[in-house]
Design an enzyme around this catalytic site. Sequence first.
Site, mmCIF file in Angstrom:
data_model
loop_
_atom_site.group_PDB
_atom_site.id
_atom_site.type_symbol
_atom_site.label_atom_id
_atom_site.label_comp_id
_atom_site.label_asym_id
_atom_site.label_seq_id
_atom_site.Cartn_x
_atom_site.Cartn_y
_atom_site.Cartn_z
ATOM 1 N N ASP A 199 -18.973 44.736 -33.913
ATOM 2 C CA ASP A 199 -18.605 43.308 -34.465
ATOM 3 C C ASP A 199 -18.556 42.444 -33.350
ATOM 4 O OD1 ASP A 199 -16.879 41.178 -35.760
ATOM 5 O OD2 ASP A 199 -16.821 42.737 -37.228
ATOM 6 N N SER A 233 -15.787 41.360 -45.082
ATOM 7 C CA SER A 233 -15.487 41.701 -43.875
ATOM 8 C C SER A 233 -14.114 42.378 -43.798
ATOM 9 C CB SER A 233 -15.790 40.779 -42.875
ATOM 10 O OG SER A 233 -16.969 40.381 -42.853
ATOM 11 N N ASN A 242 -20.446 37.944 -48.989
ATOM 12 C CA ASN A 242 -19.565 36.909 -49.571
ATOM 13 C C ASN A 242 -20.389 35.691 -50.350
ATOM 14 O OD1 ASN A 242 -17.597 38.363 -48.162
ATOM 15 N ND2 ASN A 242 -17.894 37.029 -46.343
ATOM 16 N N HIS A 301 -13.263 37.552 -35.028
ATOM 17 C CA HIS A 301 -13.701 38.422 -36.108
ATOM 18 C C HIS A 301 -13.233 39.862 -35.895
ATOM 19 C CE1 HIS A 301 -16.231 40.235 -39.261
ATOM 20 N NE2 HIS A 301 -15.869 39.120 -40.029
#
Length: 489
Positions: A174, A426, A346, A242
């Site tokens: 990530d 996520s 998404n 994130h």
Amino acid sequence: MGNRCNLLSLATALVLGASASAPSYAAGKLNLASLDDGSAHFQRLLVTYAAGSAPRRDAASFQRSIDAAAGTASRALGGKALQFQRLRRTADGTDVVVLNRSLDRVGALAAMRALAADPNVVSVENDIRMVPYLTPNDTSFGQQFGYGAGAGGIRATTAWDTTKGEGTVVAVIDTGVTSHSDLNANVIGGYDFISGDGPNSGLPGNGFFVAVDGNGRDANPADPGDWNDNANICRTGNSSWHGTHVAGTVAAVTNNAKGVAGTAWGAKVVPVRVLGRCGGYGSDIADAITWASGGSVPGVPANPNPADVINLSLGSGAPAACPQIYRTALQGAVARGTVVVVAAGNSDADVTTARNASNQAVGYTMTNCGTVISVGAVTSSGARSSFSNFGTAVDIAAPGSGILSTVNTGTRTPTTEGYASFNGTSMASPHVAGVAALVQSVAPTPLTQEQMRTLLKNTARAFPVSPGAKPIGAGIVNAAAAVQAARTP
């Protein structure tokens, strides 16, 4: 899982024997379910003799019975001699028998069957280990609907009575992580795989616009921030933090009277930084997948903590065929025994209906890369999150709306630690990655990718609100049922 079950059946047959010397008993005497108390080792058994029988009345007869059983079990196990000793008799007349050494499940079953061979025995069972039911005391746990027994929950609170994921490693590929007192204790190692944009990329920042930290690959996976002010290059905005949020969902420090809980809070997280300003490069991500799973990457030291599970809460912003570099990296990771979990995306789009020039379904990266477990998102009511991608390539769903986890509060570079609620697949994916870690921590042998996919789908909980024409997998991941299934051959 079939191979493991077959091997266990074979091991049981070898241990217990199908020979004439094997003990004879009535099957109803054995309480096999008593072995499913979360223990890996067994050393106390409960034996009940029939009222009025010699072993029930007479200590010498009792001792002869358990000595004979110990001899039978010792021969069946083929190891050093077992000895049985009565610790005490309970109020209902059951005797607590202590073994001189602990046994695994197969050995305990052999001992139970040997005891049951005495015709005077009414029942034999494990002296099960009871533990308090756990409700973490983290101050914001009440806001984390995803772990509980509500409509959208994954039943993690029940699974935690068996395991917290001890001994497993989850690589979070990530943005890296920031220092956070509710996460740091569960973070080990890591690497920064952002190699830079190249001096002739046309991007500002002397070849390190994406990297932000001013250099290329190194052993520091810290997230320096991914803010962007240049609308000509990509979407502008503050730093997302994130990776810190995803890592907290996997394994935030739990039951520490502060902050939030993590799905597999006994596991360790290896942060692998691949996303910076405006995202990250496929070549870096592919190398990160290889390295995280224990593979070799030129110029990068070997990973001392190969991942049992990889979480990839990333993907392309539009339908695209899976790049071969990803396919190769993912196939290698799976071959090395790592389970790979990815976010479905998404875009409220069907990941299976996009078509290439040859009219082949191409879907969304990473869901369309085949050797992955793809995760859609649900709300607290168990309904599909409005943004969640869907389609037959999505394997399972998990909480993805309003997910509270660890972050940093800085708008650009890191400042102070904090907590925030995010929405997205996520956020759903690390719930499933955490459940996979819980499963691997109790499985007699590690599950392969396909075994894990099958187990998670077979144990999933039915959607309380049907996704209708927008399917997001077999159901909502059920940590408690998955852990139980992994422990039961």
